[in-house]
Design a protein around this motif. Structure first.
Motif, PDB file in Angstrom:
ATOM      1  N   SER A  24     -29.149  -4.365  46.621  1.00 43.75           N
ATOM      2  CA  SER A  24     -28.157  -4.865  45.674  1.00 43.75           C
ATOM      3  C   SER A  24     -28.234  -4.033  44.393  1.00 43.75           C
ATOM      4  O   SER A  24     -29.315  -3.601  43.983  1.00 43.75           O
ATOM      5  N   HIS A  26     -27.701  -3.359  40.282  1.00 46.74           N
ATOM      6  CA  HIS A  26     -27.850  -4.123  39.046  1.00 46.74           C
ATOM      7  C   HIS A  26     -27.369  -3.301  37.861  1.00 46.74           C
ATOM      8  O   HIS A  26     -27.570  -2.082  37.811  1.00 46.74           O
ATOM      9  N   SER A  30     -29.298  -5.585  32.879  1.00 49.21           N
ATOM     10  CA  SER A  30     -29.774  -6.761  33.613  1.00 49.21           C
ATOM     11  C   SER A  30     -31.288  -6.921  33.471  1.00 49.21           C
ATOM     12  O   SER A  30     -31.997  -5.962  33.154  1.00 49.21           O
ATOM     13  N   VAL A  32     -33.413  -7.210  35.858  1.00 50.53           N
ATOM     14  CA  VAL A  32     -34.049  -6.361  36.872  1.00 50.53           C
ATOM     15  C   VAL A  32     -34.202  -4.943  36.341  1.00 50.53           C
ATOM     16  O   VAL A  32     -35.248  -4.304  36.502  1.00 50.53           O
ATOM     17  N   GLU A  66     -32.053  -2.816  43.844  1.00 53.53           N
ATOM     18  CA  GLU A  66     -33.123  -3.700  44.272  1.00 53.53           C
ATOM     19  C   GLU A  66     -33.063  -3.813  45.790  1.00 53.53           C
ATOM     20  O   GLU A  66     -32.007  -4.052  46.360  1.00 53.53           O
TER      21      GLU A  66
END
Length: 71
Positions: A24, A26, A30, A32, A66
């Motif tokens: 995914s 980001h 963010s 993350v 991620e």
């Protein structure tokens, strides 16, 4: 978003088993991404700071991906 990741040498020759997961993206602002920057800075130190300097100098942005591995 399904990905396969495996260790490899600098030429891409596989060195171990393949792991399946889900990827995914980001945004740079963010949580993350912030955590990733912190970990990279701790691990690579001044090398990462120089890399980051040149990214900013040439107005480049990093992509934060991620990967969550499946059992």
């Amino acid at each position: 978003p399904e990905v396969e990741v495996s260790p490899s040498d600098s030429r891409g020759k596989p060195l171990g088993p393949c792991f399946v997961g889900t990827a995914s993206l980001h945004a740079p602002d963010s949580p993350v991404a912030s955590h990733s920057i912190k970990l990279l800075s701790q691990h690579y130190g001044w090398v990462f700071r120089i890399f980051n300097f040149f990214l900013k100098l040439f107005r480049r942005k990093l992509v934060y991906i991620e990967i969550e591995f499946k059992d």
